[in-house]
Design a protein around this motif. Structure first.
Motif, short mmCIF file in Angstrom:
data_model
loop_
_atom_site.label_atom_id
_atom_site.label_comp_id
_atom_site.label_asym_id
_atom_site.label_seq_id
_atom_site.Cartn_x
_atom_site.Cartn_y
_atom_site.Cartn_z
N ARG A 41 0.42 9.27 -5.98
CA ARG A 41 1.62 8.12 -5.77
C ARG A 41 1.68 7.33 -7.07
O ARG A 41 2.38 6.33 -6.97
N VAL A 43 -0.31 4.79 -8.20
CA VAL A 43 -0.42 3.45 -7.49
C VAL A 43 -0.96 2.70 -8.77
O VAL A 43 -1.94 2.99 -9.60
N VAL A 46 -3.64 -1.82 -5.52
CA VAL A 46 -4.28 -1.52 -4.16
C VAL A 46 -4.88 -2.59 -3.52
O VAL A 46 -5.65 -3.47 -4.05
N ASP A 115 0.99 -1.25 -3.82
CA ASP A 115 1.62 0.15 -3.71
C ASP A 115 0.82 0.74 -2.49
O ASP A 115 1.33 1.56 -1.87
N LEU A 116 -0.62 0.13 -2.29
CA LEU A 116 -1.34 1.03 -1.41
C LEU A 116 -2.20 -0.11 -0.72
O LEU A 116 -2.90 -0.81 -1.28
N TYR A 149 2.46 1.85 1.11
CA TYR A 149 1.84 2.93 1.78
C TYR A 149 0.47 2.55 2.54
O TYR A 149 -0.41 1.94 1.84
#
Length: 177
Positions: A41, A43, A46, A115-116, A149
Motif C-alpha cells: 500500500r 504506506v 502508521v 495511511d494505516l 486502512y
C-alpha cells in the motif's frame, strides 16, 4: 454486556497462557504480514499501539518502520475516551501512561493523515469487528479517519464467529493472525 465481559476474560486468559516459543513464532509471522501490507500500500504513516502484557510484540516491526523512514504514530490515552497521536522517534524514548500503557516521550503531536492503523484486540470476528478491553478508546477514535486502512492483529485463537457488537463499533478492513 455480560457476553463481552466473558469473551474478554476467556481471550485474555488464552493469550496470557500462550507459550513463549509459540508466541514468538506468531508474532514474527504477524509482523511479516503487516510489513507486506505496508509495502503493498506504499504506506508512509502508521498508527500503531505499543505492546503491553501478552499483546503481540510488534516492536521489531516498529524498529523496521523507523529505520525505513516511515512515520510511526502511537496513541496516548486521555480522559473521556480520547486518544492523542504522538510521533515515535525511538522505542527507548517512552513515558508511562494510564492503564499500564506507554507512549512516546516529548509530546510531539501528529495531526496529519494516517495511511494505516494497526489495532490490537482481545477477539475479532469473520466480519472484521473487534472486541477490545472495554474502555472504548479505539471505537471513539476510529470513526474520524474514514480513508485510513484499518488492520486488526491477533492470535488465531482470538478469531471467533461473531463478536458482540453495538452501533458504535467500527468494522476494520482486515484482520491478520
Amino acid at each position: 454486556m455480560t457476553e463481552k465481559k466473558e469473551l474478554r476474560k476467556e481471550m485474555l486468559a488464552k493469550r496470557d497462557a500462550l507459550a513463549g516459543d509459540e508466541k514468538e513464532k506468531y508474532d514474527v509471522n504477524i509482523c511479516a504480514q503487516i510489513e507486506a501490507i505496508i509495502k503493498a500500500r506504499d504506506v508512509k504513516v502508521v498508527h500503531t499501539y505499543l505492546p503491553m502484557g501478552s499483546e503481540i510484540n510488534i516492536n521489531p516491526l516498529i524498529e523496521k518502520m523507523l529505520a525505513a523512514g516511515i512515520t510511526v504514530v502511537n496513541p496516548k490515552a486521555l480522559k473521556q475516551r480520547k486518544l492523542q497521536n504522538l510521533v515515535l522517534n525511538s522505542l527507548s524514548e517512552l513515558e508511562e501512561g494510564i492503564y499500564g500503557t506507554q507512549h512516546p516521550a516529548g509530546g510531539n503531536e501528529y495531526n496529519g493523515d494516517i495511511d494505516l492503523f494497526v489495532i490490537p484486540g482481545l477477539a475479532f470476528d469473520t466480519n472484521n469487528y473487534r472486541l477490545g478491553y472495554g474502555s472504548g478508546y479505539y471505537d471513539t477514535f476510529l470513526v474520524t479517519p474514514p480513508n485510513a486502512y484499518k488492520v486488526g492483529i491477533c492470535y488465531p485463537f482470538q478469531v471467533v464467529d461473531k463478536v458482540p457488537t453495538e452501533t458504535h463499533d467500527v468494522q476494520l478492513d482486515k484482520v491478520v493472525w
